[in-house]
Scaffold this active site. Structure first.
Site, mmCIF file in Angstrom:
data_model
loop_
_atom_site.group_PDB
_atom_site.id
_atom_site.type_symbol
_atom_site.label_atom_id
_atom_site.label_comp_id
_atom_site.label_asym_id
_atom_site.label_seq_id
_atom_site.Cartn_x
_atom_site.Cartn_y
_atom_site.Cartn_z
ATOM 1 N N GLU A 331 0.963 -1.322 -0.098
ATOM 2 C CA GLU A 331 -0.017 0.240 0.470
ATOM 3 C C GLU A 331 0.538 1.416 -0.293
ATOM 4 O O GLU A 331 1.738 1.416 0.989
ATOM 5 C CB GLU A 331 -0.939 0.582 0.993
ATOM 6 C CG GLU A 331 -2.140 -0.460 1.082
ATOM 7 C CD GLU A 331 -2.949 -0.180 2.658
ATOM 8 O OE1 GLU A 331 -4.273 -1.100 2.354
ATOM 9 O OE2 GLU A 331 -2.754 0.554 3.429
ATOM 10 N N CYS A 332 0.642 1.924 -1.498
ATOM 11 C CA CYS A 332 1.608 3.053 -0.766
ATOM 12 C C CYS A 332 2.770 3.454 -1.214
ATOM 13 O O CYS A 332 3.572 2.974 -2.009
ATOM 14 C CB CYS A 332 0.811 4.190 0.118
ATOM 15 S SG CYS A 332 0.953 5.941 -0.298
ATOM 16 N N GLY A 333 3.473 2.829 0.293
ATOM 17 C CA GLY A 333 5.050 3.508 0.288
ATOM 18 C C GLY A 333 5.542 1.961 0.024
ATOM 19 O O GLY A 333 6.228 1.506 -0.408
ATOM 20 N N TYR A 335 3.753 0.142 -1.478
ATOM 21 C CA TYR A 335 3.761 -0.543 -3.596
ATOM 22 C C TYR A 335 5.187 0.160 -4.168
ATOM 23 O O TYR A 335 5.452 -0.463 -4.673
ATOM 24 C CB TYR A 335 2.333 0.503 -3.926
ATOM 25 C CG TYR A 335 2.048 0.905 -4.913
ATOM 26 C CD1 TYR A 335 2.333 -1.122 -6.484
ATOM 27 C CD2 TYR A 335 1.306 1.444 -6.507
ATOM 28 C CE1 TYR A 335 2.074 -0.459 -7.526
ATOM 29 C CE2 TYR A 335 1.194 1.627 -7.077
ATOM 30 C CZ TYR A 335 1.362 0.758 -8.309
ATOM 31 O OH TYR A 335 1.217 0.604 -9.554
ATOM 32 N N SER A 436 -0.750 -0.891 -4.229
ATOM 33 C CA SER A 436 -2.019 0.426 -5.117
ATOM 34 C C SER A 436 -1.321 1.651 -4.280
ATOM 35 O O SER A 436 -1.607 1.505 -3.164
ATOM 36 C CB SER A 436 -3.041 0.169 -5.327
ATOM 37 O OG SER A 436 -3.876 1.384 -5.422
#
Length: 450
Positions: A331-333, A335, A436
């Protein structure tokens, strides 16, 4: 059947930046010092404030979100207050600030949560540069919605006794109770960075800061009146409602200074379903536990640790071996760490894990902020294809390349298409890598992508 809650209050303000986090932390620490069990909550999506709440209260702070969570899920999460003497919830932004299109049971505004839970509101007002006008602002907030009750105000950044007297006179004329008046002070300020406050675990002086905040609030607020103003509501007994499926039976969870943004309610939900959480540290060059059935890389600040991550060959090789046969999700970082490379703010490119073709950059900064509604194009992280998920996005990274198959169709809270679809790659051994910028809050019980 309804379940009674301990008496509670929601700490809010007319806008961000007024000092409500400092006030909330001071109140949590002050009441804890009196021997009370105080349960903190945070309205809306936020990772950093709750970590400070947890340190101040000694109880895990839980996010409650009226846009992303149905009332049954909020009721289930509110059970964290069992055994507490008092509930203190910190609002986000201004009291009535939310999105234009409501979500599960509200627009995400702090006022929605206060009305739902029956918590009176204490307004934190930055009165610098004004006097009686502050009362007009507070009176407008107090009368804006009949289902939201303002119990009183705490004045912040009071310049002098004369200034305080003028503001108090305005509040008295408006019929508003002043519960505290905080003079200007810099010694309890919390340092910030681009995503908000520096993380609690990064502050070596955290204990002293919380002690200072408790003393500051105790000396300048009426703690007895504040506690008396709290009221307890009732929620439907919703044990087990709104659980978030675990990504596996044994979940290897990246957990260190680079990967720390994971919501407590996700981990609690996974454990309630029998999942075992196996933490590991990529920054310590550790890989996922070989016995794990899935791996999860949360968000965080990989850009601050990119050179060190690039040198962690053990982590990178172990993660690649794991992904050949089992699912890995970021997730985010997390990803960004699964991608090919990350360009730092100074333009230097750092090698990442390479499980996805993603290339990201902080040299080309652009804020991405807001609620997200995503429909999965492929099975992922315990969810089947077609599942509708609610979450949020908050980062400054730009995508240079995202060549893999999209993970989901994503829109914002207004139904506008978002280009950050995430991506997924499958491997011949049956494993997969997915990720994502979308931070998962939970499955959606309603909504569409129109």
């Amino acid at each position: 059947m309804t379940q009674p809650l301990p008496p509670g209050l929601l700490i809010s303000a007319p806008a961000s930046g007024t000092g409500k986090t400092t006030v909330t932390l001071g109140l949590l620490a002050a009441f804890r010092a009196q021997g009370l069990q105080v349960q903190p909550f945070k309205s809306g999506p936020d990772y950093i404030d709750p970590a400070f709440h947890t340190a101040a209260a000694g109880r895990v702070s839980v996010n409650l979100d009226t846009w992303a969570m149905p009332r049954e899920r909020i009721a289930a999460l509110a059970r964290a207050s069992e055994g507490a003497d008092l509930v203190l919830a910190e609002g986000s932004m201004g009291l009535f600030d939310g999105v234009a299109r409501p979500g599960e049971c509200g627009a995400g505004a702090s006022a929605d949560l206060a009305a739902l839970m029956g918590w009176p509101v204490i307004l934190v007002l930055d009165v610098s540069g004004q006097a009686q006008t502050a009362a007009a602002v507070a009176m407008g907030l107090a009368r804006f919605r009949p289902d939201v009750r303002v119990a009183g105000v705490i004045l912040n950044k009071v310049a002098s006794p004369r200034h305080q007297a003028l503001v108090r006179a305005g509040m008295e004329a408006a019929g508003l109770t002043v519960l505290g008046a905080l003079p200007r002070s810099a010694h309890v300020a919390l340092p910030e960075r681009h995503l908000g406050l520096v993380q609690a675990e990064e502050l070596p002086r955290l204990r002293q800061i919380l002690s200072d905040a408790a003393s500051f609030v105790t000396d300048n607020c009426d703690l007895t009146a504040i506690r008396t103003a709290a009221q307890g509501g009732h929620v439907q007994d919703a044990r087990g409602a709104g659980r978030v499926p675990a990504p596996g039976e044994r979940v290897a969870l990246a957990r260190d200074a680079a990967f720390s943004f994971v919501y407590p309610h996700l981990l609690t939900s996974w454990r309630e379903q029998g999942a075992t959480i196996l933490p590991f540290s990529p920054l310590a060059d550790e890989g996922p536990d070989p016995s794990a059935t899935a791996c999860w890389l949360p968000g965080g600040y990989p850009e601050l640790h990119a050179p060190r991550l690039a040198a962690c060959d053990g982590f990178r090789n172990s993660l690649a071996d794991f992904a050949r046969t089992r699912p890995v999700h970021g997730e985010c970082g997390g990803y960004m760490a699964l991608g090919q490379g990350l360009v730092a703010a100074d333009g230097t490119r750092h090698r990442m894990a390479g499980l996805l073709g993603l290339e990201t950059s902080f040299a080309k900064r652009r804020m991405h902020l807001g609620y997200r509604l995503a429909r999965l194009a492929q099975p992922c992280a315990g969810f089947t294809a077609g599942t509708l998920l609610r979450g949020h996005e908050f980062h400054y990274a730009s995508i240079l390349s995202q060549p893999d198959a999209p993970l989901a169709t994503v829109v914002d809270a207004n139904g506008q298409t978002v280009e950050e679809t995430g991506s997924v790659r499958h491997f011949t051994g049956g494993g997969m890598a997915s990720g994502s910028f979308f931070h998962l809050i939970g499955p959606a019980s309603s909504g569409d992508l129109s």
